[in-house]
Design a protein around this motif. Sequence first.
Motif, PDB file in Angstrom:
ATOM      1  N   LYS B 130      70.319  43.374  90.855  1.00 18.07           N
ATOM      2  CA  LYS B 130      70.805  42.444  91.701  1.00 18.07           C
ATOM      3  C   LYS B 130      71.279  42.984  93.011  1.00 18.07           C
ATOM      4  CE  LYS B 130      70.268  37.992  92.283  1.00 18.07           C
ATOM      5  NZ  LYS B 130      68.939  37.382  92.266  1.00 18.07           N
ATOM      6  N   ILE B 131      72.087  43.948  92.691  1.00 17.58           N
ATOM      7  CA  ILE B 131      72.732  44.496  94.061  1.00 17.58           C
ATOM      8  C   ILE B 131      72.159  45.579  94.487  1.00 17.58           C
ATOM      9  CG2 ILE B 131      75.108  45.333  95.043  1.00 17.58           C
ATOM     10  CD1 ILE B 131      76.583  44.016  92.656  1.00 17.58           C
ATOM     11  N   GLU B 132      71.786  46.539  93.715  1.00 20.28           N
ATOM     12  CA  GLU B 132      71.233  47.944  94.103  1.00 20.28           C
ATOM     13  C   GLU B 132      69.377  47.542  94.265  1.00 20.28           C
ATOM     14  OE1 GLU B 132      72.583  51.035  94.625  1.00 20.28           O
ATOM     15  OE2 GLU B 132      74.190  49.796  94.640  1.00 20.28           O
ATOM     16  N   GLN B 133      69.167  46.303  93.887  1.00 20.18           N
ATOM     17  CA  GLN B 133      67.558  45.778  93.985  1.00 20.18           C
ATOM     18  C   GLN B 133      66.713  46.701  93.474  1.00 20.18           C
ATOM     19  OE1 GLN B 133      66.944  43.109  96.915  1.00 20.18           O
ATOM     20  NE2 GLN B 133      69.329  42.841  96.660  1.00 20.18           N
ATOM     21  N   LYS B 134      66.902  47.327  92.300  1.00 20.14           N
ATOM     22  CA  LYS B 134      66.163  47.985  91.487  1.00 20.14           C
ATOM     23  C   LYS B 134      65.063  47.266  90.823  1.00 20.14           C
ATOM     24  CE  LYS B 134      67.733  52.141  92.785  1.00 20.14           C
ATOM     25  NZ  LYS B 134      66.867  52.866  93.613  1.00 20.14           N
ATOM     26  N   SER B 135      63.876  47.613  90.588  1.00 19.75           N
ATOM     27  CA  SER B 135      63.024  46.948  89.647  1.00 19.75           C
ATOM     28  C   SER B 135      63.396  46.998  88.288  1.00 19.75           C
ATOM     29  CB  SER B 135      61.341  47.419  89.837  1.00 19.75           C
ATOM     30  OG  SER B 135      61.541  48.828  89.434  1.00 19.75           O
ATOM     31  N   GLN B 136      62.748  46.051  87.419  1.00 23.40           N
ATOM     32  CA  GLN B 136      63.295  46.317  85.965  1.00 23.40           C
ATOM     33  C   GLN B 136      62.742  47.615  85.350  1.00 23.40           C
ATOM     34  OE1 GLN B 136      61.987  43.120  83.727  1.00 23.40           O
ATOM     35  NE2 GLN B 136      63.133  41.556  84.791  1.00 23.40           N
ATOM     36  N   LYS B 137      61.436  48.184  85.887  1.00 23.71           N
ATOM     37  CA  LYS B 137      60.931  49.569  85.516  1.00 23.71           C
ATOM     38  C   LYS B 137      62.037  50.641  85.625  1.00 23.71           C
ATOM     39  CE  LYS B 137      57.094  52.447  85.451  1.00 23.71           C
ATOM     40  NZ  LYS B 137      56.229  53.136  86.719  1.00 23.71           N
ATOM     41  N   GLU B 138      62.514  50.632  87.075  1.00 20.96           N
ATOM     42  CA  GLU B 138      63.581  51.453  87.350  1.00 20.96           C
ATOM     43  C   GLU B 138      64.707  51.459  86.610  1.00 20.96           C
ATOM     44  OE1 GLU B 138      62.905  52.443  92.239  1.00 20.96           O
ATOM     45  OE2 GLU B 138      63.158  50.189  91.535  1.00 20.96           O
ATOM     46  N   VAL B 139      65.215  50.260  86.416  1.00 25.63           N
ATOM     47  CA  VAL B 139      66.610  49.925  85.666  1.00 25.63           C
ATOM     48  C   VAL B 139      66.281  50.472  84.214  1.00 25.63           C
ATOM     49  CG1 VAL B 139      68.121  48.274  84.860  1.00 25.63           C
ATOM     50  CG2 VAL B 139      66.969  47.764  87.192  1.00 25.63           C
ATOM     51  N   ALA B 140      65.215  50.178  83.769  1.00 19.97           N
ATOM     52  CA  ALA B 140      65.019  50.949  82.328  1.00 19.97           C
ATOM     53  C   ALA B 140      64.837  52.196  82.368  1.00 19.97           C
ATOM     54  CB  ALA B 140      63.642  50.164  82.039  1.00 19.97           C
ATOM     55  N   GLU B 141      64.274  52.656  83.187  1.00 21.13           N
ATOM     56  CA  GLU B 141      64.225  54.334  83.233  1.00 21.13           C
ATOM     57  C   GLU B 141      65.833  54.710  83.496  1.00 21.13           C
ATOM     58  OE1 GLU B 141      62.184  57.421  86.009  1.00 21.13           O
ATOM     59  OE2 GLU B 141      60.822  55.833  85.585  1.00 21.13           O
TER      60      GLU B 141
END
Lengths: 98, 171
Positions: B130-141
């Motif tokens: 939400k704040i760093e605006q990362k995609s779900q794939k990036e967050v997962a990584e």
Amino acid sequence: MKKASSNIMNEMEQTLDILNNIKEVDASPFLITRIQQKIEIDKINSISTPWVFSIAATVFILLCLNVFTIAKKPQMNEVSSLAKNMNLLNNDNFYNEQ
Amino acid sequence: MQFDALFTTYKNMVYNLALQYVQNVEDAEEITQDVFVAIHHSLNTFKQNAEMSTWIYRIAINKSLDFLKAKKRKKRFGFIVSIFENQETMQAHSFNHPGIELEQKQAVQLIFSALNKLNDQQKTALILSKIEQKSQKEVAEIMNLTPKAVESLIVRAKNNVFKNLNNKEGL
């Protein structure tokens, strides 16, 4: 029911959307100096790995030597029986003093 | 990559991420310092097959969470303060996030106080997405999870934030 839950979801998203407005800020330009200082202090305080290993090895060798010496030391009973067999005195009363 | 170049590239990324966790300039600076000292120590052991930013993100997240745990522990021992002030007023005093505009400060502060009550994983997932605006794939990584797991973490995190906010309003 479905409509109510989607309303809640929308409300939730709208509430959290405010977090999108948080702006990126620049880190202090003095940070690098403080980091370099911390790295230097860490370097001074830390003992190098070869030193740690050599100290550990010395302590281990000393311990082994102690154990070996204690294990090898003749028992007092053996000494006493040997002295008795050879008619030696195993005390310091050389002149048969009372 | 040289340490100085690495610092120039990633300093703001680390600092801003730390800010989202602690919402305080001084604490975020301290975390940033710790992160880069840790990077300096383990730069030689960094495996090239992993993305540099992912690796730094992981270090920054761990350091931020460790910092918060240490702060909590310190607070627990500071019993004199806790007799006179409750935890929420203490948090409000230390809230100092320079990325928030003045007119939104109160609203964001309220959301952050709800976000701070989440567990480590939910908090991290929400901050990154939400704040760093990362995609779900990036967050997962970054979090070493599957995208599905991240998705459910984010949904649960949002629900819990909303619940915490409602509880606060109800009081």
